[in-house]
Design a protein around this motif. Structure first.
Motif, short mmCIF file in Angstrom:
data_model
loop_
_atom_site.label_atom_id
_atom_site.label_comp_id
_atom_site.label_asym_id
_atom_site.label_seq_id
_atom_site.Cartn_x
_atom_site.Cartn_y
_atom_site.Cartn_z
N LEU A 126 0.87 -1.17 0.00
CA LEU A 126 0.00 0.00 0.00
C LEU A 126 0.91 1.23 0.00
O LEU A 126 1.69 1.43 0.93
CB LEU A 126 -0.90 -0.02 1.23
CG LEU A 126 -1.93 1.11 1.39
CD1 LEU A 126 -2.83 1.24 0.17
CD2 LEU A 126 -2.78 0.86 2.63
N VAL A 127 0.80 2.04 -1.07
CA VAL A 127 1.74 3.14 -1.28
C VAL A 127 0.98 4.46 -1.35
O VAL A 127 0.48 4.85 -2.41
CB VAL A 127 2.56 2.95 -2.57
CG1 VAL A 127 3.64 4.03 -2.70
CG2 VAL A 127 3.19 1.56 -2.62
N PRO A 128 0.86 5.21 -0.24
CA PRO A 128 0.37 6.58 -0.33
C PRO A 128 1.40 7.47 -1.01
O PRO A 128 2.58 7.12 -1.13
CB PRO A 128 0.18 6.98 1.14
CG PRO A 128 0.17 5.70 1.91
CD PRO A 128 1.05 4.77 1.14
N ALA A 188 -2.94 -6.23 6.90
CA ALA A 188 -3.26 -7.59 7.34
C ALA A 188 -2.55 -7.87 8.67
O ALA A 188 -1.59 -7.18 9.03
CB ALA A 188 -2.80 -8.58 6.29
N PRO A 189 -3.02 -8.85 9.42
CA PRO A 189 -2.29 -9.23 10.64
C PRO A 189 -0.83 -9.54 10.33
O PRO A 189 -0.52 -10.22 9.34
CB PRO A 189 -3.04 -10.49 11.09
CG PRO A 189 -4.44 -10.30 10.57
CD PRO A 189 -4.27 -9.62 9.24
N GLY A 190 0.05 -9.00 11.15
CA GLY A 190 1.48 -9.19 10.92
C GLY A 190 2.07 -8.24 9.89
O GLY A 190 3.24 -8.38 9.53
N GLY A 191 1.29 -7.26 9.43
CA GLY A 191 1.77 -6.35 8.40
C GLY A 191 2.85 -5.40 8.90
O GLY A 191 3.01 -5.19 10.11
N ARG A 192 3.59 -4.84 7.95
CA ARG A 192 4.67 -3.92 8.28
C ARG A 192 4.25 -2.48 7.96
O ARG A 192 3.73 -2.21 6.87
CB ARG A 192 5.93 -4.25 7.49
CG ARG A 192 6.50 -5.62 7.76
CD ARG A 192 7.83 -5.81 7.05
NE ARG A 192 8.34 -7.15 7.24
CZ ARG A 192 9.59 -7.52 6.98
NH1 ARG A 192 10.45 -6.63 6.52
NH2 ARG A 192 9.99 -8.76 7.17
N VAL A 246 2.30 -4.58 3.61
CA VAL A 246 3.24 -3.52 3.95
C VAL A 246 2.65 -2.16 3.56
O VAL A 246 2.04 -2.02 2.50
CB VAL A 246 4.62 -3.73 3.25
CG1 VAL A 246 4.48 -3.78 1.74
CG2 VAL A 246 5.61 -2.65 3.65
N LEU A 247 2.81 -1.20 4.44
CA LEU A 247 2.37 0.17 4.21
C LEU A 247 3.60 1.07 4.18
O LEU A 247 4.34 1.16 5.17
CB LEU A 247 1.42 0.63 5.32
CG LEU A 247 1.10 2.13 5.41
CD1 LEU A 247 0.44 2.64 4.12
CD2 LEU A 247 0.24 2.43 6.63
N PHE A 248 3.83 1.72 3.05
CA PHE A 248 4.93 2.67 2.91
C PHE A 248 4.40 4.06 3.28
O PHE A 248 3.76 4.73 2.47
CB PHE A 248 5.46 2.68 1.48
CG PHE A 248 6.16 1.41 1.07
CD1 PHE A 248 7.47 1.20 1.43
CD2 PHE A 248 5.49 0.44 0.34
CE1 PHE A 248 8.13 0.03 1.06
CE2 PHE A 248 6.14 -0.73 -0.04
CZ PHE A 248 7.47 -0.94 0.31
N THR A 275 -6.01 5.78 8.43
CA THR A 275 -6.95 4.92 7.73
C THR A 275 -6.24 3.74 7.08
O THR A 275 -6.71 2.60 7.14
CB THR A 275 -7.71 5.73 6.66
OG1 THR A 275 -8.39 6.83 7.28
CG2 THR A 275 -8.71 4.87 5.91
N ALA A 276 -5.08 4.02 6.47
CA ALA A 276 -4.34 2.97 5.79
C ALA A 276 -3.88 1.89 6.76
O ALA A 276 -3.84 0.70 6.41
CB ALA A 276 -3.14 3.57 5.07
#
Length: 330
Positions: free
Chosen positions: A148-150, A232-236, A214-216, A226-227
């Motif tokens: 996920l890239v904002p 997901a569980p265990g996400g970065r 992963v969220l950047f 919000t992002a």
């Protein structure tokens, strides 16, 4: 020479396009006839007199800018003569001076501009590119990843989208407005959404109910909050900026993230440099970034302005009216 100088901290209008003596290279240095100079969001903070650690405030008057590409036109004492006449790119570090027709740099920091890159693209990779590759050390992207890239139409965001796609990941790109989402889609994003739309998060959930891995996060603020709910569980959660303001999580929100195993990593600065594991980590990242661009795996988006319009470039960057890397061209 003509240069952009700052005589007093304050608004973009304080950037003055004027004549000033050309610099002379010292021992072990070269002078570069500048073809492109990078503009960074940090430059706008320093212009206002806001220190951005670890970069100190400059002494005034100053010529801003820390990323340049061009041709070596003069050598200082004890400098390898092989550099004369070569096309080079360099990050000047803490020493400003880039917004000018000529700039001085230590020869030890120079990189030859790879064939196929123009000066503006080389400038984008020497700063924004090296930061992107530093961030990606923490991402562990692969075919099972959903990124996920904002700010996906910005300088770093553009490269993150490309790299993630090259790694086989699914990419959800967020950007402000149709032109920016179109750019993110053109760079390979599987889903490109306007984060100013009220229902963007619902669209992500509908298309990717399993969540992102992963969220950047370069923006913080409400969009990042919000992002985070879409991880997901265990996400970065990789944090490298806060242009939209502080994240401002409540204790309950933080506890909920912890319960889901979401891990937050602040990836700039010492953490990024330690991860490289080399005596000169910044140079390693610069070399990697230029090699990725030379091979065509990463292509930076560039927004070009004449050097004389540096104030306009600063205003546009601060108002999020730009896409890609902002570059001044004398």
């Amino acid at each position: 020479m003509r240069a952009v100088r700052l005589h007093a901290f304050g608004p973009a209008e304080n950037l003055s396009y004027e004549s000033t003596p050309a610099p002379l290279p010292g021992p072990g240095q070269v002078r570069i006839a500048v073809a492109a100079a990078g503009v960074h969001l940090l430059d706008t903070s320093l212009r206002k007199g806001i220190q951005g650690p670890p970069t100190p405030l400059p002494e005034l008057p100053t010529i801003p800018g820390r990323e340049v590409a061009g041709t070596v036109d003069a050598l200082g004492p004890d400098t390898d003569p092989a550099w004369l006449g070569r096309a080079v790119v360099v990050h000047l570090g803490f020493a400003p001076g880039g917004y000018a027709e000529y700039a001085v740099a230590d020869a030890a920091r120079l990189h030859p501009v790879p064939e196929g890159l123009d000066p503006a693209e080389a400038v984008a990779m020497i700063g924004t590119g090296r930061t992107t590759l530093g961030i990606l050390q923490f991402a562990d992207l692969g075919p099972d990843s959903t990124a996920l890239v904002p700010a996906a139409a910005g300088g770093i965001g553009t490269l993150l989208v490309q790299y993630a796609k090259n790694a086989g990941a699914t990419v959800i790109a967020l950007a402000g407005g149709p032109a920016k989402t179109a750019l993110a889609a053109a760079n390979g994003a599987d889903l490109a959404l306007d984060y100013t739309a009220p229902d963007w998060a619902d669209t992500v959930r509908a298309h990717h109910p399993g969540g992102a891995t992963v969220l950047f996060d370069s923006i913080g603020g409400d969009t990042a909050r919000t992002a985070l709910g879409l991880l997901a569980p265990g996400g970065r959660h990789l944090v490298f900026g806060w242009s939209g303001g502080p994240l401002g999580l409540t204790d309950a929100e933080q506890d909920a993230l912890t319960a889901r195993g979401v891990r937050t990593h602040h990836v700039l600065g010492p953490a990024m440099l330690r991860a490289v594991g080399a005596p000169d980590p910044l140079r390693v990242l610069e070399t990697r970034a230029l090699a990725e661009a030379a091979a065509g795996r990463l292509r930076p988006a560039v927004r070009r302005y004449p050097l004389a319009e540096a104030a306009t470039a600063h205003r546009d960057l601060e108002s999020r009216a730009t896409t890609g890397k902002v570059v001044l061209e004398p």
